[in-house]
Design a protein around this motif. Structure first.
Motif, mmCIF file in Angstrom:
data_model
loop_
_atom_site.group_PDB
_atom_site.id
_atom_site.type_symbol
_atom_site.label_atom_id
_atom_site.label_comp_id
_atom_site.label_asym_id
_atom_site.label_seq_id
_atom_site.Cartn_x
_atom_site.Cartn_y
_atom_site.Cartn_z
ATOM 1 N N THR A 55 95.941 55.988 16.980
ATOM 2 C CA THR A 55 96.637 55.259 18.040
ATOM 3 C C THR A 55 95.662 54.442 18.872
ATOM 4 N N CYS A 56 96.201 53.712 19.837
ATOM 5 C CA CYS A 56 95.349 52.963 20.762
ATOM 6 C C CYS A 56 94.446 53.919 21.542
ATOM 7 N N ASN A 57 94.892 55.143 21.735
ATOM 8 C CA ASN A 57 94.082 56.130 22.464
ATOM 9 C C ASN A 57 92.942 56.652 21.597
ATOM 10 N N THR A 58 93.193 56.822 20.298
ATOM 11 C CA THR A 58 92.130 57.183 19.357
ATOM 12 C C THR A 58 91.084 56.075 19.339
ATOM 13 N N THR A 60 90.440 53.878 21.703
ATOM 14 C CA THR A 60 89.701 53.872 22.966
ATOM 15 C C THR A 60 88.595 54.921 22.952
ATOM 16 N N VAL A 76 92.517 62.863 19.184
ATOM 17 C CA VAL A 76 93.051 62.142 20.348
ATOM 18 C C VAL A 76 94.223 61.280 19.884
ATOM 19 N N SER A 79 97.189 59.249 25.720
ATOM 20 C CA SER A 79 96.301 58.737 26.763
ATOM 21 C C SER A 79 95.702 59.862 27.601
ATOM 22 N N GLN A 81 94.708 62.698 26.708
ATOM 23 C CA GLN A 81 93.591 63.333 26.016
ATOM 24 C C GLN A 81 92.296 62.555 26.206
ATOM 25 N N VAL A 82 92.347 61.242 26.109
ATOM 26 C CA VAL A 82 91.137 60.450 26.298
ATOM 27 C C VAL A 82 90.787 60.369 27.775
#
Length: 105
Positions: A55-58, A60, A76, A79, A81-82
């Motif tokens: 995902t975008c969070n991974t 990031t 991750v 959001s 999580q990050v």
């Protein structure tokens, strides 16, 4: 908003990872797809794929790791999580003097 200190070398690695992540034209320019939702924002084609486990969070977390920060992208997805990792790192950095070559990012 979380402020993290990144070394000059880390910033260079982050910039290189970001540039490598774009699809490029034969002339070496990033492939622009469309206007984004905000004034002046734009969408660009990416080389990586997006799915339920990337995902975008991974992304990031991976970019923060590329910058030399001790962030673990594995697992991750969300959001929170990050951001939990970023907040913990910001607290650690606040307890230590920033290196002379550190910037903010």
């Amino acid at each position: 908003v979380v402020v993290l200190h990144v070394s000059t070398a880390g910033l260079a690695r982050l910039e290189a990872a970001l540039w490598t992540g774009f699809e490029h034209t034969p002339a070496g320019e990033a492939v622009r797809l469309a206007d984004g939702p905000y004034v002046g924002s734009e969408f660009y084609a990416a080389r990586d794929t997006y799915d339920g486990f990337n995902t975008c969070n991974t992304w990031t977390a991976t970019m923060l790791r590329n910058a030399g920060l001790p962030v673990a992208p594995g697992g991750v997805l969300f959001s929170g999580q990050v951001m939990e990792q970023a907040r913990g790192l910001a607290r650690q950095q606040a307890d230590q003097p920033a290196p002379a070559s550190a910037g903010h990012g």
